[in-house]
Motif scaffolding. Structure first.
Motif, mmCIF file in Angstrom:
data_model
loop_
_atom_site.group_PDB
_atom_site.id
_atom_site.type_symbol
_atom_site.label_atom_id
_atom_site.label_comp_id
_atom_site.label_asym_id
_atom_site.label_seq_id
_atom_site.Cartn_x
_atom_site.Cartn_y
_atom_site.Cartn_z
ATOM 1 N N LYS A 72 6.209 11.357 8.411
ATOM 2 C CA LYS A 72 5.105 11.391 9.378
ATOM 3 C C LYS A 72 4.111 10.267 9.109
ATOM 4 O O LYS A 72 3.820 9.453 9.992
ATOM 5 N N THR A 73 3.613 10.224 7.875
ATOM 6 C CA THR A 73 2.640 9.188 7.540
ATOM 7 C C THR A 73 3.265 7.805 7.655
ATOM 8 O O THR A 73 2.636 6.873 8.160
ATOM 9 N N ALA A 78 3.546 2.513 10.012
ATOM 10 C CA ALA A 78 4.408 1.439 10.504
ATOM 11 C C ALA A 78 4.030 1.052 11.924
ATOM 12 O O ALA A 78 3.966 -0.134 12.275
ATOM 13 N N LEU A 79 3.744 2.056 12.720
ATOM 14 C CA LEU A 79 3.363 1.795 14.109
ATOM 15 C C LEU A 79 2.084 0.970 14.161
ATOM 16 O O LEU A 79 1.986 -0.022 14.899
ATOM 17 N N ALA A 80 1.092 1.381 13.357
ATOM 18 C CA ALA A 80 -0.181 0.673 13.344
ATOM 19 C C ALA A 80 0.017 -0.765 12.894
ATOM 20 O O ALA A 80 -0.572 -1.698 13.452
ATOM 21 N N ARG A 81 0.880 -0.947 11.916
ATOM 22 C CA ARG A 81 1.116 -2.293 11.411
ATOM 23 C C ARG A 81 1.767 -3.158 12.481
ATOM 24 O O ARG A 81 1.430 -4.325 12.637
ATOM 25 N N GLN A 82 2.675 -2.552 13.216
ATOM 26 C CA GLN A 82 3.346 -3.325 14.261
ATOM 27 C C GLN A 82 2.408 -3.646 15.415
ATOM 28 O O GLN A 82 2.546 -4.677 16.061
ATOM 29 N N LEU A 83 1.466 -2.735 15.652
ATOM 30 C CA LEU A 83 0.537 -2.974 16.753
ATOM 31 C C LEU A 83 -0.460 -4.065 16.410
ATOM 32 O O LEU A 83 -0.765 -4.935 17.223
ATOM 33 N N PHE A 84 -0.995 -4.009 15.189
ATOM 34 C CA PHE A 84 -2.142 -4.856 14.869
ATOM 35 C C PHE A 84 -1.809 -6.034 13.972
ATOM 36 O O PHE A 84 -2.596 -6.966 13.883
ATOM 37 N N ILE A 140 -6.412 7.769 11.447
ATOM 38 C CA ILE A 140 -5.348 8.651 10.978
ATOM 39 C C ILE A 140 -5.966 9.753 10.129
ATOM 40 O O ILE A 140 -6.633 9.473 9.137
ATOM 41 N N LEU A 141 -5.785 10.963 10.520
ATOM 42 C CA LEU A 141 -6.274 12.089 9.708
ATOM 43 C C LEU A 141 -5.061 12.727 9.050
ATOM 44 O O LEU A 141 -4.366 13.541 9.651
ATOM 45 N N CYS A 169 -4.773 10.082 15.321
ATOM 46 C CA CYS A 169 -3.446 10.558 14.969
ATOM 47 C C CYS A 169 -3.606 11.607 13.883
ATOM 48 O O CYS A 169 -4.049 11.306 12.779
ATOM 49 N N LEU A 170 -3.314 12.852 14.220
ATOM 50 C CA LEU A 170 -3.418 13.923 13.233
ATOM 51 C C LEU A 170 -2.043 14.151 12.629
ATOM 52 O O LEU A 170 -1.059 14.244 13.348
#
Lengths: 374, 356
Positions: A72-73, A78-84, A140-141, A169-170
């Motif tokens: 999950k984490t 990974a998504l955040a890294r790919q976005l930003f 991210i929580l 993102c919980l």
């Protein structure tokens, strides 16, 4: 303004510390976190949905739930890294977890402050690649199910009023512990325990990258002891490789080592205990011994339990393994098994309440043997 | 003049008497530079603490033995002051967070973050990390354990955690999966005997085998108890010959008396008598679980085979209730009444069947 400045600084400081870690000392769990969401093992459904959001760069609020070690984490990071991209990652993502203080005041101050700052215009990424870098931030929580009800309540309005520039993102294990108003604001993604094939692929990939020599039985032992939790399997693998490489001369990793590291009670200890309880390990194999094993009295049982406790095995582990042993036993009938299952359930509850281990292992032993011999 | 338990405690991993395989492992781990978080678990008196301190010495050299005791004050969220004793050297710090009761989470969060965010100051130190030892880890609250999770991963470069617990049952799975588990089993009889002999050699006297055997039998795998008993006996009779009686602790004798009372007569008057005795025990701070276990074991020894299982069953049953409940005495009493009625029924039924 001043408070904005500091709160923006705080997360970036943490990241700096994280980046100076010597890679050889890093836990493999961190080292081999997937860098892109394509790398995430299993979870095809979730990955497919998130892939789409990557291209459209529009993200809903998200709620990830599922058992530990299913990625999950890793997925959200990974998504955040790919976005930003690596440069913007630090000031666009705020990661909060249970080790940070997360009372209601933090939700009010820290999250609000972070959410309030409008993101800066996109800069050119240092590694030459272009990133979508959509105009919002991600909060991210992690381990959100350990947040208090009040803190979750405080989030409700914040989530809506800052929805223009932030996405939440919980991440949690138990979706039932998230209050309903929060859950309904998010699109939910369920993470399923990893199937043994993808775990095995990932484990052998890591072993290869770390030059650890492991064979199929060891991988099987890792997967069976970790029961779908990839993080646990990787940690065990790292511990095992530490032990084997630090001994002199280096010894190959054996399935028994994995069991010892995982704190599993060895099978023959459980089998011995089962014999004292009056259950034969393999019906048919030692038929001649059966008659005198049948009458197990109180004293041998008490002795055996004392021995188990002296060896330091944990009661919860003994009971869970005995449970597997009884439930998958070939010759016991359904009725006996159900009675035993009832006993195990009661014992687990009692142990959770902090009951005395010795008393309860003895209790389980006595009642199981009564059920089996009746 | 310290107690023998402390005076003859092994200082290095090589000097440890038993679990050689474990010592080898610890030694090679300490030498490899890639030291993981660890969780030592095992019954009391098995030598967990001794192993931890030996490992520290192996890691950091003799400097890890220069200890000082500090008292730190933490503020709970409701601004209450919590005072925690901390034992520390230049290289490690030892805490017992369960002292803080409900607020152990605060202690864990603040202290660990503070330690984790500072680097090792001593440039001559052998390792770059510091070690935090957490005692009685199994009595940490859920919150405190959750607070440990991420900290353990995040600050791996500056800090290693060694947890010390009696059992892993009460630790949450994420913590267990982040640690290298080290099971320290209680020594077996020959091993205890060997240790006792070596203590005797160090204290410069001869330990007659009979006395040794008696101590080994009595201590039930608890090495600390064995050595303490040995020292007490030595004080009583310097030559350790003749008939030795190992003095049982007063509360144990008292518990046995209670058990005898239960078995010899079952009546409301007797319940009252037992009740006063229980009060006496509780007011001397004997943990109720220990009282119940000791009495139950004694009762079980004295009754018929058919009754034993039932008595233990009810002991387990009321023990859980005692944990959840508030007043311990109710549950102790309830158990006594239950045992008495079982006993009476049993005798009565036997009598009836004889008449038939």
């Amino acid at each position: 303004m001043a408070s904005n400045f500091f709160s923006a600084k705080a997360p970036s400081n943490k990241n700096v510390v994280k980046h100076t870690v010597d890679p050889s000392l890093q836990p493999w769990v961190e080292k081999y976190r997937p860098k892109t969401i394509d790398e995430v093992s299993a979870q095809e459904h979730t990955v497919a949905v998130l892939q789409k959001t990557l291209t459209s760069t529009n993200l809903p609020h998200m709620l990830f739930y599922g058992p530990p070690g299913t990625g999950k984490t890793s997925t959200i990071l990974a998504l955040a890294r790919q976005l930003f991209g690596p440069d913007n990652f630090r000031n666009r993502v705020l990661e909060l977890n249970a080790s940070d203080e997360r009372g209601i005041s933090i939700v009010r101050e820290k999250i609000k402050n972070f959410a309030r700052q409008t993101p800066r215009a996109q800069a050119v990424a240092s590694d030459g690649k272009t990133y979508p870098c959509p105009p919002y931030k991600i909060i991210i929580l992690d381990e959100a199910d350990s947040m208090t009800q009040d803190a979750q309540g405080a989030l409700r309005r914040i989530m809506e009023s800052y929805a223009r520039i932030t996405r939440f993102c919980l991440v949690c294990n138990y979706v039932t512990r998230i209050i309903e108003p929060l859950a309904s604001r998010c699109s939910k993604f369920r993470f399923t325990p990893l199937d043994s094939e993808s775990s095995s692929l990932r484990l052998s990939h890591i072993a290869q990258a770390e030059h650890v020599d492991i064979n199929q039985p060891v991988i099987d032992a890792l997967i069976s002891t970790s029961s779908g939790d990839l993080r646990r399997a990787i940690t065990y693998l790292q511990s095992a490789s530490r032990l084997s490489s630090s001994s002199n001369p280096p010894t190959p990793i054996l399935p028994a080592d994995i069991q010892e590291i995982a704190g599993v009670v060895p099978n023959d200890v459980i089998n011995d205990f089962a014999i004292v309880l009056g259950i034969e390990a393999n019906a048919g194999m030692d038929v001649d011994e059966v008659p005198n094993q049948r009458r197990s009295g109180f004293e041998p049982m008490r002795k055996k339990v004392k021995f188990l406790m002296r060896e330091g095995y944990s009661a919860a582990q003994i009971i869970s393994q005995l449970h597997d042993f009884v439930v998958f036993h070939p010759t016991l009938n359904g009725r006996k098994k159900s009675v035993c299952a009832l006993v195990f359930a009661e014992a687990d509850k009692a142990l959770c309440d902090g009951a005395d281990e010795e008393l309860w292992v003895l209790e389980v032993g006595l009642r199981v043997s009564k059920a089996v011999l009746s | 003049m310290s107690l023998w338990v402390d005076a003859f405690r092994p200082r290095t991993l090589d000097a440890l008497h038993y679990h050689k395989g474990l010592s080898e492992r610890l030694k090679s781990l300490a030498a490899s530079g890639d030291f993981p978080h660890m969780l030592f678990y095992g019954p009391p008196g098995a030598g967990k603490k001794t192993r931890i301190s030996c490992t520290l010495r192996q890691l950091f050299g003799p400097g890890a033995e220069k200890l000082k005791i500090d008292q730190r004050v933490f503020l709970s969220p409701s601004k209450r002051k919590l005072e925690i004793n901390i034992v520390q050297s230049n290289y490690h710090i030892e805490i017992t967070p369960s002292e803080a009761g409900n607020y152990d989470r605060v202690v864990i969060q603040e202290l660990l973050k503070e330690i984790a965010q500072t680097q090792q100051v001593d440039l001559g130190a052998k390792q770059r990390f510091k070690v935090v030892i957490i005692n009685e880890a199994d009595s940490l609250s859920r919150d405190a354990q959750a607070a440990l999770r991420r900290t353990m991963e995040k600050y791996m470069s500056n800090m290693r955690i060694i947890l010390c617990a009696n059992s892993t049952s009460r630790l949450i799975a994420p913590i267990k999966s982040r640690c290298l588990l080290m099971r320290v089993a209680a020594p077996n009889e020959e091993e205890i005997m060997a240790v006792l002999q070596s203590v005797a050699r160090n204290a410069k006297f001869d330990l007659p085998p009979e006395a040794g055997n008696k101590i080994v039998e009595d201590c039930g795998g608890n090495l600390r108890k064995a050595i303490l008993v040995l020292e007490a006996l030595k004080m009583q009779s310097p030559d350790l010959t003749g008939s030795l009686n190992i003095a049982k602790p007063d509360w144990e004798v008292y518990c046995h008396k209670v058990a005898d009372l239960i078995v010899s007569e079952q009546s409301p008057a007797r319940v009252m008598e037992v009740r006063t005795k229980f009060y006496e025990l509780l007011s001397h701070c004997i943990p109720p679980t220990v009282i119940m276990k000791t009495v139950a074991e004694r009762v079980v020894d004295k009754v018929d085979e058919a009754l034993k299982a039932d008595i233990m069953h009810w002991a387990a049953f009321y023990e859980v209730r005692m944990r959840n409940g508030n007043k311990k005495i109710y549950h102790l009493e309830a158990w006594v009444v239950k045992v008495m009625s079982l006993y009476k029924h049993f005798i009565y039924n036997v009598d009836m069947s004889d008449f038939d």
